[in-house]
Design an enzyme around this catalytic site. Sequence first.
Site, short mmCIF file in Angstrom:
data_model
loop_
_atom_site.label_atom_id
_atom_site.label_comp_id
_atom_site.label_asym_id
_atom_site.label_seq_id
_atom_site.Cartn_x
_atom_site.Cartn_y
_atom_site.Cartn_z
N GLU A 51 0.83 -1.21 0.00
CA GLU A 51 0.00 0.00 0.00
C GLU A 51 0.86 1.26 0.00
OE1 GLU A 51 -3.45 2.09 2.81
OE2 GLU A 51 -1.97 0.73 3.69
N ASP A 66 -5.67 2.68 -1.30
CA ASP A 66 -6.32 3.47 -0.26
C ASP A 66 -6.74 4.81 -0.84
OD1 ASP A 66 -6.50 5.44 2.01
OD2 ASP A 66 -6.10 3.63 3.18
N GLN A 95 -9.35 0.68 0.52
CA GLN A 95 -9.73 1.28 1.80
C GLN A 95 -10.21 2.69 1.54
OE1 GLN A 95 -5.97 0.57 3.86
NE2 GLN A 95 -6.93 -0.97 5.15
N GLU A 136 -11.40 2.46 6.84
CA GLU A 136 -10.26 2.79 7.69
C GLU A 136 -10.24 4.30 7.95
OE1 GLU A 136 -5.62 1.38 7.94
OE2 GLU A 136 -6.24 2.52 6.17
#
Length: 259
Positions: free
Chosen positions: A143, A178, A204, A240
Amino acid sequence: MPRLAANLTMLFNEVDFLDRFDAAAQAGFSGVEFLFPYDYPVAELRTRLQANGLTQVLFNLPPGNWSAGERGLAALPGRQAEFRDSVRQALEYAAALGCRTLHCMAGIPGPEVPFATAAAVYAANLAWAAEQAHGAGVKLAIEPINHRDMPGYHLHTLAQGAAIVTAIGPDRLGLQFDIYHCQVTEGDITRRIEAHLPIIAHMQLADVPDRHEPGTGEIGWDHLFRHIDALGYGGWIGCEYRPAKGTVAGLAWRRRYGV
């Protein structure tokens, strides 16, 4: 409609960690993720998952000394043996929890480590770890993390991550996309999701700038959720984010955006 997983490290902090599995299920989540499981007996975590009919979607490999500021081992020279031990430990937990995706944190090598040195260590460690995970039926994910929240983190752009995934092989390594980190670092979320969709193993979300729930910041979530659906993304999206005013109250965004 995307499959949403509650991030138990950030959500439901109104109760103790082990009680967050119950809280997530009661709030309508069918999957959960969190940073690290290693402070808890794996049998207890498995019991909490099974009692609530929850899928363990994701967790991270051990990060090194978190309290001392370490954020992963994979790109740190001289820590290769510790990294391999961390992979073995994570795979043991993944097998017991039925988790099919693990996030491997790159780490913060420090200004004294040349980028090329950290990159070489990172590539070698990832190749080894991805092979171990593949043999266990688990997908390893990496990530990119923005440098505002995590200064000096080795992996911080999608192009960098995509190049590594391509080199090692997307059957063994995937990209953890993300939305929050992408917006902070690079923007152009729609096109970047489109470009990287074939190698995305997990997603996310959080809004920008304050990392609260969708609808509290600058991202156009109506458009984004529709577009992710239209692209046919079939994986999980981990929630998240830090709730602005309490977890349950903040979940009204799910009704607002129809997810």
